[in-house]
Motif scaffolding. Structure first.
Motif, short mmCIF file in Angstrom:
data_model
loop_
_atom_site.label_atom_id
_atom_site.label_comp_id
_atom_site.label_asym_id
_atom_site.label_seq_id
_atom_site.Cartn_x
_atom_site.Cartn_y
_atom_site.Cartn_z
N ALA A 103 81.51 -22.46 70.04
CA ALA A 103 82.33 -23.19 71.00
C ALA A 103 83.67 -23.45 70.34
CB ALA A 103 81.66 -24.50 71.41
N CYS A 104 84.49 -22.40 70.24
CA CYS A 104 85.78 -22.49 69.56
C CYS A 104 86.75 -23.35 70.36
CB CYS A 104 86.35 -21.09 69.34
SG CYS A 104 85.26 -20.02 68.36
N ILE A 105 87.55 -24.12 69.66
CA ILE A 105 88.42 -25.10 70.29
C ILE A 105 89.44 -24.47 71.23
CG2 ILE A 105 90.11 -25.12 68.42
CD1 ILE A 105 88.91 -28.15 70.50
N PHE A 106 89.84 -23.22 70.96
CA PHE A 106 90.86 -22.55 71.78
C PHE A 106 90.26 -21.85 73.00
CE2 PHE A 106 89.49 -19.77 68.37
CZ PHE A 106 89.04 -18.68 69.09
N CYS A 107 88.93 -21.82 73.10
CA CYS A 107 88.25 -21.05 74.15
C CYS A 107 87.74 -21.99 75.24
CB CYS A 107 87.08 -20.28 73.54
SG CYS A 107 86.11 -19.35 74.74
N ILE B 58 85.16 3.30 72.37
CA ILE B 58 84.65 1.97 72.71
C ILE B 58 84.90 1.04 71.53
CG2 ILE B 58 82.69 0.57 73.45
CD1 ILE B 58 81.28 3.07 74.32
N GLU B 59 85.61 -0.05 71.79
CA GLU B 59 85.78 -1.10 70.79
C GLU B 59 84.94 -2.30 71.20
OE1 GLU B 59 89.86 -2.12 70.25
OE2 GLU B 59 90.34 -0.23 69.27
N MET B 60 84.54 -3.09 70.21
CA MET B 60 83.81 -4.32 70.50
C MET B 60 84.39 -5.46 69.67
SD MET B 60 79.76 -5.29 70.04
CE MET B 60 79.83 -5.25 68.24
N VAL B 61 84.72 -6.55 70.36
CA VAL B 61 85.21 -7.75 69.69
C VAL B 61 84.04 -8.72 69.55
CG1 VAL B 61 86.83 -9.67 69.78
CG2 VAL B 61 87.49 -7.44 70.69
N THR B 62 83.81 -9.20 68.32
CA THR B 62 82.68 -10.08 68.05
C THR B 62 83.06 -11.17 67.06
OG1 THR B 62 80.42 -10.16 67.13
CG2 THR B 62 81.87 -8.46 66.28
N ASN B 63 82.33 -12.28 67.09
CA ASN B 63 82.54 -13.31 66.07
C ASN B 63 81.81 -12.96 64.77
OD1 ASN B 63 79.79 -14.14 66.41
ND2 ASN B 63 80.41 -15.57 68.04
N GLY B 64 80.98 -11.92 64.81
CA GLY B 64 80.34 -11.41 63.61
C GLY B 64 79.10 -12.16 63.15
N ASP B 65 78.71 -13.19 63.87
CA ASP B 65 77.58 -14.00 63.42
C ASP B 65 76.26 -13.21 63.36
OD1 ASP B 65 79.26 -16.13 63.11
OD2 ASP B 65 78.64 -17.17 64.93
N ILE C 81 86.02 -7.85 64.14
CA ILE C 81 85.36 -9.12 63.85
C ILE C 81 86.40 -10.21 63.70
CG2 ILE C 81 83.80 -10.36 62.31
CD1 ILE C 81 82.62 -7.70 61.46
N SER C 82 86.36 -11.19 64.61
CA SER C 82 87.26 -12.34 64.53
C SER C 82 86.62 -13.41 63.66
CB SER C 82 87.53 -12.89 65.94
OG SER C 82 88.14 -11.91 66.75
N MET C 83 87.28 -13.72 62.54
CA MET C 83 86.71 -14.64 61.56
C MET C 83 87.43 -15.99 61.65
SD MET C 83 86.55 -11.95 58.36
CE MET C 83 88.34 -11.75 58.43
N TYR C 84 86.65 -17.05 61.82
CA TYR C 84 87.21 -18.39 62.02
C TYR C 84 86.86 -19.37 60.90
CZ TYR C 84 87.46 -16.42 66.71
OH TYR C 84 87.70 -15.60 67.77
#
Length: 202
Positions: free
Chosen positions: A45-49, A112-119, A139-142
């Motif tokens: 639950a990212c603050i910007f989302c 095909i690309e995939m965007v993921t938080n990587g968890d 992979i978007s790393m937070y």
């Protein structure tokens, strides 16, 4: 990675897909890039989302079922679609139980690309993704630099090509990727912001 470097890397990756003559079907231009949100649930639950607020964007657990994917594939074949796909959206695509099947069905058309938080990325899952028709994982790393080191180790141990994965550093709160840069369907735009607005980026 600074904003300019990130934009240049992103542009170089997409240029072969998007920088081409337009495709038409019955004199109607076709998209070269289709984004699909496979599932409406995320484990973060990212603050910007919008997902941060259940009153605005609750996890509905709705997902694209295989019959819908099959219809999409059938319809795109009828118009001779030659574009690419990105699996992204407000949900985490790796939570979809039929992810690999969907990737392989769509992979017959193009990239095909995939965007993921990587968890859910580990040595086993990343090899499975590499062996599918997926072209690229973003992979978007937070969480911090330790997360980047973890993924670098996974990539090395799994022996997949490094260029199969793009690690996107998103943990630096001083980066003005929010209100200082606007991403839209036309690209990324730099906008001038005043001091009061800059405070909102902190």
């Amino acid at each position: 990675m600074d904003l300019t470097e990130a934009i240049n890397k992103n542009t170089a990756r997409k240029k072969p897909i998007l920088d081409r003559d337009p495709q038409f079907f019955k004199n109607i231009p076709l998209p070269s890039w289709i984004e699909l949100s496979l599932i409406d649930v995320c484990n973060r639950a990212c603050i910007f989302c919008p997902k941060v607020d259940e009153n605005i964007a609750p996890n509905t657990y709705q997902k694209m079922e295989l019959p819908l994917i099959d219809k999409l594939v059938s319809d795109l074949k009828k118009i001779n679609f030659k574009g690419a796909f990105c699996l992204c959206g407000y949900g985490e695509p790796m939570l979809h139980k039929n992810l690999i099947t969907i990737i392989n069905k769509l992979g017959d058309f193009g990239g095909i690309e995939m965007v993921t938080n990587g968890d859910l990325i580990n040595e086993e899952t990343i090899v499975e993704l590499h062996n599918s028709k997926l072209s690229q994982i973003l992979i978007s790393m937070y969480d911090g630099i330790e997360q980047k080191i973890k993924f670098q180790n996974i990539i090395k141990k799994s022996k997949i090509p490094e260029n199969f994965v793009t690690l996107r550093e998103r943990w630096d709160k001083d980066q003005e990727f929010g209100l200082g840069a606007t991403s839209n369907r036309g690209g990324t735009l730099r906008v001038e912001i005043d001091e009061n607005t800059k405070k909102l980026n902190k």
